[in-house]
Each structure stands twice: as C-alpha cells, then as structure tokens.
Motif scaffolding. Structure first.
Motif, PDB file in Angstrom:
ATOM      1  N   ILE A  54       5.139  -5.474  -7.774  1.00 35.00           N
ATOM      2  CA  ILE A  54       5.663  -4.323  -8.113  1.00 35.00           C
ATOM      3  C   ILE A  54       4.662  -3.310  -7.868  1.00 35.00           C
ATOM      4  N   ALA A  55       5.409  -2.256  -7.639  1.00 37.60           N
ATOM      5  CA  ALA A  55       4.516  -0.838  -7.643  1.00 37.60           C
ATOM      6  C   ALA A  55       4.072  -0.630  -8.943  1.00 37.60           C
ATOM      7  N   GLN A  56       2.868  -0.138  -9.244  1.00 37.05           N
ATOM      8  CA  GLN A  56       2.284   0.187 -10.457  1.00 37.05           C
ATOM      9  C   GLN A  56       2.870   1.198 -11.148  1.00 37.05           C
ATOM     10  N   HIS A  57       3.397   2.308 -10.570  1.00 32.68           N
ATOM     11  CA  HIS A  57       4.092   3.067 -11.450  1.00 32.68           C
ATOM     12  C   HIS A  57       5.483   2.688 -11.835  1.00 32.68           C
ATOM     13  N   GLU A  58       5.985   1.741 -11.046  1.00 37.60           N
ATOM     14  CA  GLU A  58       7.375   1.162 -11.452  1.00 37.60           C
ATOM     15  C   GLU A  58       7.226   0.219 -12.499  1.00 37.60           C
ATOM     16  N   LEU A  59       6.286  -0.687 -12.376  1.00 39.86           N
ATOM     17  CA  LEU A  59       5.962  -1.435 -13.622  1.00 39.86           C
ATOM     18  C   LEU A  59       5.635  -0.720 -14.832  1.00 39.86           C
ATOM     19  N   ALA A  60       5.130   0.434 -14.899  1.00 37.92           N
ATOM     20  CA  ALA A  60       4.909   1.145 -16.059  1.00 37.92           C
ATOM     21  C   ALA A  60       6.075   1.668 -16.504  1.00 37.92           C
ATOM     22  N   ARG A  85      -4.457  -5.571  -7.253  1.00 32.50           N
ATOM     23  CA  ARG A  85      -3.827  -4.438  -6.815  1.00 32.50           C
ATOM     24  C   ARG A  85      -4.101  -4.087  -5.446  1.00 32.50           C
ATOM     25  N   SER A  86      -2.896  -3.595  -4.652  1.00 29.23           N
ATOM     26  CA  SER A  86      -3.478  -3.371  -3.342  1.00 29.23           C
ATOM     27  C   SER A  86      -2.409  -2.359  -2.903  1.00 29.23           C
ATOM     28  N   ARG A  87      -3.089  -1.391  -1.762  1.00 25.78           N
ATOM     29  CA  ARG A  87      -2.407  -0.242  -1.630  1.00 25.78           C
ATOM     30  C   ARG A  87      -1.167  -0.503  -0.458  1.00 25.78           C
ATOM     31  N   ASP A  88       0.026   0.303  -0.717  1.00 24.96           N
ATOM     32  CA  ASP A  88       1.078   0.207   0.240  1.00 24.96           C
ATOM     33  C   ASP A  88       0.602   0.703   1.474  1.00 24.96           C
ATOM     34  N   ALA A  89       0.970  -0.069   2.582  1.00 28.01           N
ATOM     35  CA  ALA A  89       0.673   0.378   3.811  1.00 28.01           C
ATOM     36  C   ALA A  89       1.232   1.569   4.347  1.00 28.01           C
ATOM     37  N   ASP A  91       2.480   3.944   2.293  1.00 23.55           N
ATOM     38  CA  ASP A  91       2.069   5.229   1.335  1.00 23.55           C
ATOM     39  C   ASP A  91       1.038   4.682   0.464  1.00 23.55           C
ATOM     40  N   ARG A  92      -0.397   5.222   1.137  1.00 19.88           N
ATOM     41  CA  ARG A  92      -1.505   4.852   0.645  1.00 19.88           C
ATOM     42  C   ARG A  92      -1.574   5.387  -0.952  1.00 19.88           C
ATOM     43  N   ARG A  93      -0.814   6.340  -1.358  1.00 23.48           N
ATOM     44  CA  ARG A  93      -1.107   6.443  -2.809  1.00 23.48           C
ATOM     45  C   ARG A  93      -0.390   5.611  -3.682  1.00 23.48           C
TER      46      ARG A  93
END
Length: 158
Positions: A54-60, A85-89, A91-93
């Motif tokens: 899951i995206a880190q911000h969504e998990l929070a 953790r890995s970057r989204d291809a 959206d690198r943010r």
C-alpha cells in the motif's frame, strides 16, 4: 460487587473503553516489547497484513496515524527487516510499503497473540455480548472516521 473505582469514571464510556483497552493490551505489549516493538508498530504490521502492499500515505490515513510518525515506525520496522519501501514508478514522490517474509511471519504471530489475548481478557462476555460490544465500538470509530473525512474537517480529527 461494589467497584473500587470512582462512580464518575465508571459512568464515562470513554473511560471504560480506554481502561478495558489497556487491560487487553498488557499481554500484547509484553509480546511486542520482546520484539523491540510498540503498539503503533503492531498497527502498521496488522495494516500491511490486512491491506497488502500500500502507498505509505494511504497506510497512515487508514490507520489514523500522523504521516510523519508513520515514517519513524516504518524506519524501525525496515531496520529490523519486517518491511520494505519502494518508489512508485509513475510518481517518484510516492512510496509503497510491504511486509517482508519475516514481517509476514511476525504479523501472523502477533495477530494470533492479539486475538488470543482478546479472547482471554473478554471471556466474561458471551458471544452475543462480545458481538454487541464490537459492533457499538466499531460504530463510534466509523462515525469518527466519517467526521474526519468531511471537507470542513480538513483531514483533522475534531
């Protein structure tokens, strides 16, 4: 049986829920401490266990955790080899978080421990009472989540 606790506190559902929570968490906290973890780490592991990568911000957001605090919990879990953790291809943010195999094993173990602790601590309730308690507490939590999601809340809890 007369309680030793102040009647004023015993009339407050929030006091009762908070105190019952502490009773239920004692054994789980001891188990977590043995792994060098705290309750927020367990919440992160349980979230990843349930949601998968899951995206880190969504998990929070889904855990109701401050995003910057989540970073610290993830740093700890990543250092211990439980998450990556890995970057989204696209959206690198954006960072995606997932459990490692050892994180999955630990999450399975801790979830089972939490469930066993709950059964033990709440064994004075029959099945119907426990279902009612769970339903009512969940309703309060869902109402709070809905209030926080309203545009006027700006993502903040009241």
């Amino acid at each position: 049986m007369t309680s030793v606790r102040p009647p004023t506190l015993l009339s407050l559902p929030s006091y009762l829920a908070g105190h019952v929570s502490r009773i239920g968490n004692r054994t789980l906290v001891e188990e977590l401490t043995g792994h060098g973890l705290r309750l927020p780490h367990f919440a992160v592991l349980a979230g990843l266990h349930d949601f998968g990568p899951i995206a880190q911000h969504e998990l929070a957001d889904r855990l109701g955790l401050n995003r910057s605090h989540l970073v610290g919990y993830l740093d700890h879990l990543e250092q211990d080899g439980y998450t990556t953790r890995s970057r989204d291809a696209d959206d690198r943010r954006r960072l995606f978080v997932k459990l490692t195999p050892s994180g999955t094993r630990l999450a399975d173990e801790l979830v089972a421990t939490a469930q066993a602790v709950e059964r033990g601590q709440l064994d004075s309730l029959n099945t119907e009472e426990l279902a009612t308690l769970t339903r009512l507490l969940r309703r309060v939590l869902e109402d709070d989540d809905a209030a926080a999601a309203r545009p006027e809340a700006n993502g903040r809890r009241p």
